[in-house]
Design a protein around this motif. Sequence first.
Motif, PDB file in Angstrom:
ATOM      1  N   GLU A  79       0.837  -1.190   0.000  1.00  0.00           N
ATOM      2  CA  GLU A  79       0.000   0.000   0.000  1.00  0.00           C
ATOM      3  C   GLU A  79       0.878   1.248   0.000  1.00  0.00           C
ATOM      4  O   GLU A  79       1.860   1.345   0.724  1.00  0.00           O
ATOM      5  N   ARG A  80       0.501   2.215  -0.825  1.00  0.00           N
ATOM      6  CA  ARG A  80       1.283   3.441  -0.976  1.00  0.00           C
ATOM      7  C   ARG A  80       1.069   4.374   0.213  1.00  0.00           C
ATOM      8  O   ARG A  80      -0.037   4.535   0.706  1.00  0.00           O
ATOM      9  N   PHE A  81       2.156   4.999   0.660  1.00  0.00           N
ATOM     10  CA  PHE A  81       2.083   5.955   1.765  1.00  0.00           C
ATOM     11  C   PHE A  81       1.535   7.280   1.240  1.00  0.00           C
ATOM     12  O   PHE A  81       1.960   7.772   0.198  1.00  0.00           O
ATOM     13  N   LYS A  82       0.577   7.848   1.958  1.00  0.00           N
ATOM     14  CA  LYS A  82       0.003   9.132   1.577  1.00  0.00           C
ATOM     15  C   LYS A  82       0.030  10.085   2.768  1.00  0.00           C
ATOM     16  O   LYS A  82      -0.082   9.660   3.916  1.00  0.00           O
ATOM     17  N   LEU A  83       0.145  11.357   2.458  1.00  0.00           N
ATOM     18  CA  LEU A  83       0.071  12.390   3.482  1.00  0.00           C
ATOM     19  C   LEU A  83      -1.355  12.943   3.546  1.00  0.00           C
ATOM     20  O   LEU A  83      -2.085  12.905   2.561  1.00  0.00           O
ATOM     21  N   ASP A  84      -1.729  13.467   4.699  1.00  0.00           N
ATOM     22  CA  ASP A  84      -3.009  14.162   4.811  1.00  0.00           C
ATOM     23  C   ASP A  84      -2.909  15.501   4.093  1.00  0.00           C
ATOM     24  O   ASP A  84      -1.952  16.257   4.295  1.00  0.00           O
ATOM     25  N   HIS A  85      -3.892  15.800   3.241  1.00  0.00           N
ATOM     26  CA  HIS A  85      -3.768  17.003   2.417  1.00  0.00           C
ATOM     27  C   HIS A  85      -4.461  18.228   3.007  1.00  0.00           C
ATOM     28  O   HIS A  85      -4.322  19.327   2.475  1.00  0.00           O
ATOM     29  N   GLU A  86      -5.202  18.054   4.095  1.00  0.00           N
ATOM     30  CA  GLU A  86      -5.762  19.214   4.771  1.00  0.00           C
ATOM     31  C   GLU A  86      -5.565  19.055   6.280  1.00  0.00           C
ATOM     32  O   GLU A  86      -5.860  18.001   6.834  1.00  0.00           O
ATOM     33  N   LEU A  87      -5.050  20.094   6.887  1.00  0.00           N
ATOM     34  CA  LEU A  87      -4.814  20.086   8.328  1.00  0.00           C
ATOM     35  C   LEU A  87      -5.533  21.268   8.955  1.00  0.00           C
ATOM     36  O   LEU A  87      -5.848  22.261   8.288  1.00  0.00           O
ATOM     37  N   GLU A  88      -5.775  21.166  10.246  1.00  0.00           N
ATOM     38  CA  GLU A  88      -6.425  22.243  10.972  1.00  0.00           C
ATOM     39  C   GLU A  88      -5.440  22.805  11.989  1.00  0.00           C
ATOM     40  O   GLU A  88      -4.839  22.057  12.756  1.00  0.00           O
ATOM     41  N   LEU A  89      -5.291  24.102  11.961  1.00  0.00           N
ATOM     42  CA  LEU A  89      -4.402  24.794  12.898  1.00  0.00           C
ATOM     43  C   LEU A  89      -5.239  25.492  13.965  1.00  0.00           C
ATOM     44  O   LEU A  89      -6.072  26.355  13.656  1.00  0.00           O
ATOM     45  N   HIS A  90      -5.049  25.104  15.217  1.00  0.00           N
ATOM     46  CA  HIS A  90      -5.718  25.734  16.356  1.00  0.00           C
ATOM     47  C   HIS A  90      -4.685  26.557  17.117  1.00  0.00           C
ATOM     48  O   HIS A  90      -3.652  26.029  17.549  1.00  0.00           O
TER      49      HIS A  90
END
Length: 477
Positions: A12-23
């Motif tokens: 399985e290919r490694f993927k990054l999260d493409h949306e993050l939340e900054l608090h």
Amino acid sequence: MDIEPSLVGSAERFKLDHELELHEFEDKFVIKSLQSPNQGFWISRRDGNINFLDDETCSGSPSRTSTIYGVVGTIRLVVGTYVVVITSCKEVGSFLGYPVYRVMSMRVLACNDALKFSTGQEKKDEAYFMTLLNIVESTPGLYYSYETDITLNLQRRNKLVEGWMSKPLWKQADPRYVWNRHLSEELIECKLDRFIVPIIQGSFQVAELKLKDSHAMVTLVSRRCNRRLGTRMWRRGANLEGDAANFIETEQLLETEGFRSSFLQVRGSIPLLWEQIVDLSYKPHLSVIKHEQTPLVVERHFSDLSQRYGEIIAIDLTEKHGEEGQLSAAYAAEMKNVPNVRYVPFDFHGHCKDSNFDNLEILYDQISEDAEKQRYFLIDREGNVQEEQRGVIRSNCVDSLDRTNVTQCYLAQKALNLQLQRIGVLSPSECISMFDEEYGKYRALWAEQGDEISLEYTGTHALKGDIVRYEKYYYYY
């Protein structure tokens, strides 16, 4: 034109999260994945220490919440730590079927509350370094993907072992082409693999061509080496390890009729010890530094190239008179002692004066036999390797920008014709220049790339951009 993603191995290919939340809290910054809310970390605004999320961390109401698109990395100055994040990005195309994004804006998050307890001198030093750090926010030509590593060219990717693509993206990447390599070190130490985005600086351009009954996707990827970064005048030649300034690998990737083909070229400053004294003159004076290590510097540079690419053709496009001529002569003298590298001097301004750029054919006639033996990389519809590139052409002028870009475009066009003929899109008597509209798109691809890498090294667009775009030249330098 739909391109299926390429697969290396069955893992399985490694993927990054493409949306993050900054608090943003009074005492910390919290960065969480929108896809996996339990995944994230927080950074103390007092000392910059990084910690994993827990229930207590997420309690309370932040003063501000926003969406970010990646964490570039961290840097520690005299007192504080600063976190660089991507605040906007733009999808600019795909690399082997995976979306690629350009960084449009960044923000530096200050974790420097400890400045309150610092001495006056520490505060002064911190302020000075912060002004330099703020320049990072406007760095041009940054590209990345959440789903695949874009630092490796197609031929190198094809040689990867089973399961390689399941590794975190930063482990897959070639460190020399990761612009934020050092900025990522603390994130790597904290094992935050899902948040480490390998970014290249250079150029990423895509054009879709219609050639007779075939659609062809041409992608141009330029990857700037991070080993001798710096801008024109201030960063020339090579260091003692043989790393050249403005060293860039450019890959021209062709995808058509189920085939994938890649052609590589490299450019870089003349790998001697030399400098250009910055003053108010139009062309500051060049000076070759006499040093007992110079032969070793040149040998190290070309030994490294040979190990990575195979046979080397080194094209020197500098003038053969004046100070450029002295630099070129010093280069030629050293190249006599470098084994297994073909050195080819070609005075671009002398041969191509009065806009006679067809005279590049003179250069090609000199190198065509060796260049065509180097070939290109080609994979057929079934994934079988039909050709491998066995060497690379290294080009340079003084800046390794304008003259180099015109020459590389010319050589890449020769390779593209051979590739299209081999695949069967064009007949042996046809070439891309016969298709006016598509040829214009192709040349625009190279012109945009030339402008972008020139902007990164000099702060201005390429002076010879019109040559590449229209085969005309309005401002001769």
